[in-house]
Design a protein around this motif. Structure first.
Motif, PDB file in Angstrom:
ATOM      1  N   HIS A  22      33.389  49.304  31.480  1.00 54.97           N
ATOM      2  CA  HIS A  22      34.398  49.581  30.456  1.00 54.97           C
ATOM      3  C   HIS A  22      35.065  50.944  30.653  1.00 54.97           C
ATOM      4  N   LYS A  23      34.653  51.634  31.710  1.00 55.39           N
ATOM      5  CA  LYS A  23      35.263  52.940  32.009  1.00 55.39           C
ATOM      6  C   LYS A  23      35.599  52.967  33.496  1.00 55.39           C
ATOM      7  N   VAL A  24      36.518  53.838  33.867  1.00 51.83           N
ATOM      8  CA  VAL A  24      36.808  53.996  35.287  1.00 51.83           C
ATOM      9  C   VAL A  24      35.778  54.954  35.901  1.00 51.83           C
ATOM     10  N   TYR A  31      50.468  38.641  39.968  1.00 52.68           N
ATOM     11  CA  TYR A  31      50.552  40.029  40.442  1.00 52.68           C
ATOM     12  C   TYR A  31      50.852  40.050  41.933  1.00 52.68           C
ATOM     13  N   GLU A  32      51.506  41.099  42.343  1.00 55.25           N
ATOM     14  CA  GLU A  32      51.673  41.246  43.790  1.00 55.25           C
ATOM     15  C   GLU A  32      50.327  41.630  44.408  1.00 55.25           C
ATOM     16  N   VAL A  33      49.600  42.518  43.720  1.00 52.26           N
ATOM     17  CA  VAL A  33      48.293  42.940  44.243  1.00 52.26           C
ATOM     18  C   VAL A  33      47.274  42.966  43.104  1.00 52.26           C
ATOM     19  N   LEU A  34      46.095  42.447  43.373  1.00 54.21           N
ATOM     20  CA  LEU A  34      44.989  42.602  42.436  1.00 54.21           C
ATOM     21  C   LEU A  34      43.941  43.471  43.122  1.00 54.21           C
ATOM     22  N   VAL A  35      43.497  44.491  42.438  1.00 53.06           N
ATOM     23  CA  VAL A  35      42.491  45.401  42.993  1.00 53.06           C
ATOM     24  C   VAL A  35      41.207  45.182  42.207  1.00 53.06           C
ATOM     25  N   LEU A  50      47.353  44.972  39.325  1.00 59.32           N
ATOM     26  CA  LEU A  50      46.355  45.110  38.261  1.00 59.32           C
ATOM     27  C   LEU A  50      45.050  45.563  38.901  1.00 59.32           C
ATOM     28  N   ILE A  51      44.384  46.477  38.223  1.00 61.02           N
ATOM     29  CA  ILE A  51      43.055  46.924  38.694  1.00 61.02           C
ATOM     30  C   ILE A  51      42.027  46.445  37.675  1.00 61.02           C
ATOM     31  N   ILE A  52      41.078  45.652  38.128  1.00 65.09           N
ATOM     32  CA  ILE A  52      40.052  45.185  37.187  1.00 65.09           C
ATOM     33  C   ILE A  52      38.703  45.826  37.523  1.00 65.09           C
ATOM     34  N   ARG A  89      42.478  46.652  33.719  1.00 65.62           N
ATOM     35  CA  ARG A  89      41.824  45.734  32.792  1.00 65.62           C
ATOM     36  C   ARG A  89      40.322  45.952  32.981  1.00 65.62           C
ATOM     37  N   LEU A  90      39.747  46.700  32.029  1.00 68.72           N
ATOM     38  CA  LEU A  90      38.328  47.045  32.145  1.00 68.72           C
ATOM     39  C   LEU A  90      37.475  46.004  31.435  1.00 68.72           C
TER      40      LEU A  90
END
Ligand code: NAP
Length: 522
Positions: free
Chosen positions: A46-48, A13-17, A40-42, A107-108
């Motif tokens: 299991h919820k934002v 990934y260029e950026v991982l958050v 990608l945001i991890i 990706r939760l």
């Protein structure tokens, strides 16, 4: 390009958050705005929604007006109340994810366990709790500072056989109705939970160590009329602007005015008198009122708002205990005066580890020289540039970093620091660089300036000595704050000179032990 061991050094990934709360969501939008799509945001949950997902205790609600507790790029006009309940804020987070096209970037249920900078290939290697490795050129830590529950280190707590739960880890399977319940703590969280619990339990005992300043809450149900008015963009913008100024002033004016101690003291004095008058209208019992008046100055710790908190202590089934807790027993709690009380459940509304080793962030981070970030901060004090970046931790940005947050709503902070990170990533891309690192000099200048400003605030005056504020960390400093206005925070994160960063590229042929970093000019 291949690495020495033959595996591809190109990051996935260029950026991982890390974090899909408001910080991670805001970062995703800021990245998209500058054209970065490979991210990608991890999140371990299991919820934002981050804190609005973790905190589901009875009574949880936002204590910043909902019409301003939303992003500037997606304002919501429909709120059930002026101060919406927590689950409504979580739903708003879901709406932003959908509308801003972030659902596919998530990706939760994927917690970060460790982050290591791969110095040979200018990228981060993130190990997840499941043991996988994710790689990214840039890393954004969007984990909030009110994230790691702080459990009270009270003698005997492990031997207590009743139900015990922290407010940020509420166990909804436990039915507390009709039971004997204790709450330890009287911070902003307890203040919301106590009135709700009191309505449902047989007996509620609140253990207060330090009282909290409380203002009335201008809360009301927002019907269609209000929602229609708020739907008009000029109204939205106006409410947003003036609302943020008001919240910034309520929570942070005293810090921003630190160069003018007499003015600060006068402003605080007016506020304190007003809040004491409010308490007087709520409780007639002089002795009870005295217990609820803080002994420290307004603003030393975060004040809060409630229309029902004080009155709850006048209920026949509620006790306020101010004798210090001595220990837990198997069945309850003993205070210093020797009184033992039995409880079915104890709620620890005892807050969070803030700017604390192992908690901010809650996973180890190893920089370009292999030093762990928490260790570095432990030995050299918490520090960063604009609350965002730290030398020797290249290609990494914090959303809630040391000396980053000017008190007020967290939304302007998130929009400021995520924009800062996105600006640097975009500039790095434009220059063809693979590494962006904050230079030592601007970092040191910022850190020293903020350190001095914070130390100059009344937080370090005698007026705050017995406040036990989490604004001051275990090192005796206040890295959780930035003693400026939110406008200053917002402006400087958007306009700092990009040359404060050193942009370099590792030439493909030099991705070996004797490689050199080539500085890439703008
Ligand atoms: P907090 O402000 O840190 O309060 C923790 C409480 O627990 C304090 O009263 C503290 O007393 C007490 N405590 C801690 N350890 C103790 C011990 N060993 N023995 C006895 N008492 C102990 O935590 P919080 O209430 O969770 O609030 C944290 C922050 O969350 C707030 O400042 C606010 O920023 C945020 N918050 C926001 C909202 C919202 O709606 N936006 C709602 C709730 C919270 P001492 O003061 O004596 O240490």
């Amino acid at each position: 390009m291949t690495s020495r061991n033959g595996s591809s050094p190109r990051p996935q990934y260029e950026v991982l958050v890390i974090g899909a709360g408001f910080g991670g969501i805001g970062t995703g939008v800021a990245l998209k705005k500058v054209g970065v799509e490979n991210f990608l945001i991890i999140d371990k949950w299991h919820k934002v929604g981050g804190t609005w997902n973790a905190n589901t205790y009875p009574g949880v609600a936002v204590d910043v007006p909902s019409p301003i507790y939303n992003f500037s790029f997606q304002q919501r006009s429909k709120w059930s109340r002026f101060f919406a309940p927590g689950n409504e804020i979580q739903r708003y987070a879901e709406e932003v994810v959908d509308k801003q096209g972030l659902r596919g970037k998530l990706r939760l249920g994927c917690g970060a366990e460790k982050a290591v900078f791969d110095d040979a290939h200018d990228m981060w290697r993130i190990t997840t709790e499941a043991g996988d490795e994710l790689t990214a050129r840039y890393l954004v830590s969007a984990v909030g500072v009110l994230e790691q529950p702080k459990l009270p280190p009270i003698d005997g707590i492990d031997g207590y056989s009743g139900k015990i739960m922290h407010t940020a880890r509420w166990d909804h399977s436990y039915d507390y109705r009709g039971k004997r319940v204790a709450v330890i703590g009287t911070g902003a969280t307890a203040l919301q939970a106590i009135p709700e619990l009191a309505k449902q339990v047989e007996q509620l005992t609140v253990y207060q160590r330090t009282a909290i300043w409380v203002a009335p809450k201008p809360d009301f149900a927002m019907g269609d009329g209000w929602n229609r008015v708020l739907d008009m963009p000029p109204v939205q913008q106006g409410v947003r602007l003036f609302g943020n100024i008001a919240v910034n002033a309520f929570l942070g004016l005293g810090f921003a005015l630190s160069d003018y101690p007499r003015a600060t003291s006068a402003v605080l004095g007016v506020g304190e008198r007003a809040l004491k008058a409010y308490l007087f209208t709520q409780i007639r019992d002089r002795e009870l009122r005295q217990k609820l008046i803080p002994s420290y100055r307004l603003g030393c710790k975060r004040p809060s708002i409630s229309n029902v908190y004080f009155k709850t202590y006048t209920r026949p089934n509620v006790d306020l205990v101010t004798d210090p807790i001595e220990k837990f027993t198997e069945t309850g709690i003993v205070t210093a005066d020797g009184e033992h009380r039995d409880f079915d459940m104890v709620v620890t509304a005892t807050g969070f580890k803030v700017m604390d080793k192992g908690a901010t962030p809650p996973y180890p981070v190893y920089g370009s020289d292999g030093v762990e970030l928490g260790q570095f901060w432990d030995e050299n004090l918490y520090q960063s540039y604009e609350g965002v970046s730290v030398p020797k931790y290249p290609n990494m940005f914090h959303i809630f970093g040391p000396y980053g947050y000017a008190p007020g709503s967290v939304i302007p902070l998130i929009e400021a620091t995520s924009t800062h990170a996105a600006r640097v990533v975009a500039e790095s891309r434009r220059r063809g660089a693979t590494r962006a690192e904050i230079r030592q000099e601007p970092h040191d200048e910022y850190f020293q300036r903020m350190f001095a400003r914070n130390n100059n605030t009344y937080l370090f005056d005698l007026g705050c000595a017995d406040s036990r504020t989490y604004y001051i960390n275990y090192q005796g400093n206040a890295p959780a704050l930035r003693a400026t206005t939110q406008f200053d925070m917002y402006w400087s994160n958007r306009h700092f000179p990009l040359d404060h960063y050193r942009f370099t590229a590792t030439l493909p042929a030099q991705a070996t032990a004797d490689r050199t970093l080539v500085e890439v000019e703008g």
